[in-house]
Design a protein around this motif. Structure first.
Motif, PDB file in Angstrom:
ATOM      1  N   UNK A   1       7.581 -14.803   5.020  1.00  0.00           N
ATOM      2  CA  UNK A   1       6.162 -14.830   4.639  1.00  0.00           C
ATOM      3  C   UNK A   1       5.861 -13.694   3.661  1.00  0.00           C
ATOM      4  N   UNK A   2       6.505 -12.562   3.860  1.00  0.00           N
ATOM      5  CA  UNK A   2       6.135 -11.400   3.054  1.00  0.00           C
ATOM      6  C   UNK A   2       7.303 -10.724   2.343  1.00  0.00           C
ATOM      7  N   UNK A   3       8.535 -11.088   2.707  1.00  0.00           N
ATOM      8  CA  UNK A   3       9.672 -10.324   2.174  1.00  0.00           C
ATOM      9  C   UNK A   3      10.710 -11.218   1.497  1.00  0.00           C
TER      10      UNK A   3
ATOM     11  N   UNK B   1      16.650 -12.875  11.287  1.00  0.00           N
ATOM     12  CA  UNK B   1      15.996 -11.659  11.772  1.00  0.00           C
ATOM     13  C   UNK B   1      15.600 -10.646  10.699  1.00  0.00           C
ATOM     14  N   UNK B   2      16.475 -10.414   9.736  1.00  0.00           N
ATOM     15  CA  UNK B   2      16.275  -9.235   8.890  1.00  0.00           C
ATOM     16  C   UNK B   2      15.090  -9.355   7.944  1.00  0.00           C
TER      17      UNK B   2
ATOM     18  N   UNK C   1      13.276  -1.726   2.236  1.00  0.00           N
ATOM     19  CA  UNK C   1      14.106  -1.270   3.347  1.00  0.00           C
ATOM     20  C   UNK C   1      15.558  -1.597   3.004  1.00  0.00           C
TER      21      UNK C   1
ATOM     22  N   UNK D   1      -3.255  -6.652   8.685  1.00  0.00           N
ATOM     23  CA  UNK D   1      -3.629  -7.254   7.402  1.00  0.00           C
ATOM     24  C   UNK D   1      -3.001  -8.644   7.331  1.00  0.00           C
TER      25      UNK D   1
ATOM     26  N   UNK E   1       0.812  -1.226   0.000  1.00  0.00           N
ATOM     27  CA  UNK E   1       0.000   0.000   0.000  1.00  0.00           C
ATOM     28  C   UNK E   1       0.841   1.269   0.000  1.00  0.00           C
TER      29      UNK E   1
ATOM     30  N   UNK F   1      12.167  -2.485  12.706  1.00  0.00           N
ATOM     31  CA  UNK F   1      12.384  -3.553  11.724  1.00  0.00           C
ATOM     32  C   UNK F   1      11.047  -4.048  11.187  1.00  0.00           C
ATOM     33  N   UNK F   2      10.310  -4.834  11.963  1.00  0.00           N
ATOM     34  CA  UNK F   2       8.925  -5.212  11.641  1.00  0.00           C
ATOM     35  C   UNK F   2       8.208  -5.316  12.978  1.00  0.00           C
TER      36      UNK F   2
ATOM     37  N   UNK G   1      12.562 -11.827  20.027  1.00  0.00           N
ATOM     38  CA  UNK G   1      13.891 -12.275  20.440  1.00  0.00           C
ATOM     39  C   UNK G   1      14.168 -12.013  21.916  1.00  0.00           C
TER      40      UNK G   1
ATOM     41  N   UNK H   1       2.109 -17.070   9.440  1.00  0.00           N
ATOM     42  CA  UNK H   1       1.631 -15.847   8.795  1.00  0.00           C
ATOM     43  C   UNK H   1       2.325 -14.593   9.273  1.00  0.00           C
ATOM     44  N   UNK H   2       1.848 -13.475   8.742  1.00  0.00           N
ATOM     45  CA  UNK H   2       2.405 -12.164   9.087  1.00  0.00           C
ATOM     46  C   UNK H   2       1.288 -11.141   9.011  1.00  0.00           C
ATOM     47  N   UNK H   3       1.465 -10.047   9.744  1.00  0.00           N
ATOM     48  CA  UNK H   3       0.484  -8.960   9.738  1.00  0.00           C
ATOM     49  C   UNK H   3       1.097  -7.790   8.985  1.00  0.00           C
ATOM     50  N   UNK H   4       0.546  -7.527   7.813  1.00  0.00           N
ATOM     51  CA  UNK H   4       1.047  -6.428   6.983  1.00  0.00           C
ATOM     52  C   UNK H   4       0.313  -5.139   7.312  1.00  0.00           C
ATOM     53  N   UNK H   5       0.844  -4.067   6.754  1.00  0.00           N
ATOM     54  CA  UNK H   5       0.193  -2.757   6.838  1.00  0.00           C
ATOM     55  C   UNK H   5      -1.254  -2.880   6.379  1.00  0.00           C
TER      56      UNK H   5
ATOM     57  N   UNK I   1       5.991 -13.529  14.603  1.00  0.00           N
ATOM     58  CA  UNK I   1       7.436 -13.352  14.415  1.00  0.00           C
ATOM     59  C   UNK I   1       8.228 -14.402  15.188  1.00  0.00           C
TER      60      UNK I   1
ATOM     61  N   UNK J   1      11.503  -7.657  17.058  1.00  0.00           N
ATOM     62  CA  UNK J   1      12.545  -7.569  18.089  1.00  0.00           C
ATOM     63  C   UNK J   1      12.038  -8.201  19.387  1.00  0.00           C
TER      64      UNK J   1
ATOM     65  N   UNK K   1      11.347 -11.373   6.943  1.00  0.00           N
ATOM     66  CA  UNK K   1      10.240 -12.280   7.255  1.00  0.00           C
ATOM     67  C   UNK K   1       9.826 -12.961   5.950  1.00  0.00           C
TER      68      UNK K   1
END
Lengths: 78, 227
Positions: free
Chosen positions: A69-71, A64-65, A39, B147, A16, B58-59, B66, B101-105, B95, B63, A67
């Motif tokens: 799933x999306x990147x 870490x850097x 990024x 999302x 978006x 980061x996302x 960890x 899964x992941x939560x996007x913008x 994470x 962090x 994910x």
């Protein structure tokens, strides 16, 4: 060695932010499409063998850097 | 019921969680600083609260996943202990690989705060057993990254195994894109792991448990946990 990791959303993932920026650019009359926002991570990694340094950066991406799933990431050793 | 609430720098719903679990439900509720390495003895539920842990650097949740306390939260989950992650807590559990899964913008790019309706998709979970499948309840959301996204094969697997606990819906329980506030795939608001002991959700049931504050829609989740 200086390492640059570029992290991007995967192609299928809606961006978006990219979309909003694209619309903004259209507003200024620029013809542009598929704007994606990512990024950029720069760091100094000890070592002199580029392959070895790249392997370390890859491990950092997996831990870490990035994910997965999306990147996705591309690594550049400078 | 003994509840542990891990607190990270930037958590801001830890007191809502404490109020819901401690004051409203009367459970023995203990905040645990993220630098701790052990949960309190006999912890039954870990409530990972919402907020902006580590400033969303980061996302969201990356962090916090960890933090030293997370190893013991994973051990607790592996032993079948209950874990509930709300909002940023959900992001942290994803994470930390406790949930897929992941939560996007949000699709709209905006932070959204609103009351939403959720439909119970799984009523046989420790978090939902006081509710009926198909039951609709109202709770608030307050997030910019809600999302829910998963690759298509894994999403199909999640659906097939009944991993979706809650879906956004209309007040009458209808499902559809119009009722999804943030663009989440399949209108997913909350999911559980395979074993059913770890639940993550973007909406805030802990903010809707006290009639004095004007809403009680989230009580079903807490009644389920105490039954």
């Amino acid at each position: 060695m200086k390492v640059r990791v570029s992290v991007q959303l995967k192609p299928g993932i809606l961006d978006p932010q990219g979309k909003a920026v694209e619309q903004g650019l259209h507003g200024f009359g620029f013809e542009v499409e598929h704007v994606r926002i990512g990024r950029l991570i720069e760091m100094d990694v000890p070592g002199s063998d580029p392959a070895d340094v790249k392997a370390k950066a890859l491990a950092m991406c997996e831990k870490l850097l990035v994910n997965p799933v999306m990147e996705k990431a591309s690594i550049e050793v400078l | 019921m003994r509840v542990a609430i891990p607190v990270f720098p930037g958590s801001n719903c830890d007191h809502d969680a404490l109020h819901a679990c401690g004051t409203v439900m009367g459970w023995d509720t203990i905040p645990v600083w993220h630098q701790e390495t052990r949960l309190p003895e006999n912890t039954e539920l870990v409530f990972v609260p919402g907020g902006f842990s580590y400033g969303d650097y980061l996302r969201c949740g990356a962090i916090a996943a960890l933090a030293p306390i997370m190893a013991d939260i994973k051990r607790h989950a592996d032993n079948g202990g209950l874990v509930l992650g709300v909002c940023n807590g959900f992001q942290i559990l994803c994470e930390a690989h406790l949930l897929p899964g992941a939560l996007l913008r949000n699709e709209s790019l905006r932070f959204i705060h609103a009351d939403v309706h959720l439909r119970v998709e799984r009523a046989n979970l420790p978090f939902t057993r006081a509710m009926r499948a198909g039951e609709v309840f109202q709770v608030p959301i307050a997030h910019a990254e809600g999302n829910f996204t998963l690759d298509p094969a894994e999403l199909a697997d999640l659906e097939a195994r009944g991993g979706v606990a809650f879906r956004y819906c209309s007040s009458a329980g209808e499902i559809g894109e119009d009722h999804v506030p943030n663009g989440a795939m399949n209108g997913i608001a909350g999911i559980v792991n395979l074993r059913g002991n770890v639940l993550g959700m973007m909406p805030h049931p802990e903010r809707a448990v006290d009639p004095k504050l004007g809403a009680t829609g989230g009580l079903g989740v807490f009644r389920s946990l105490s039954s």
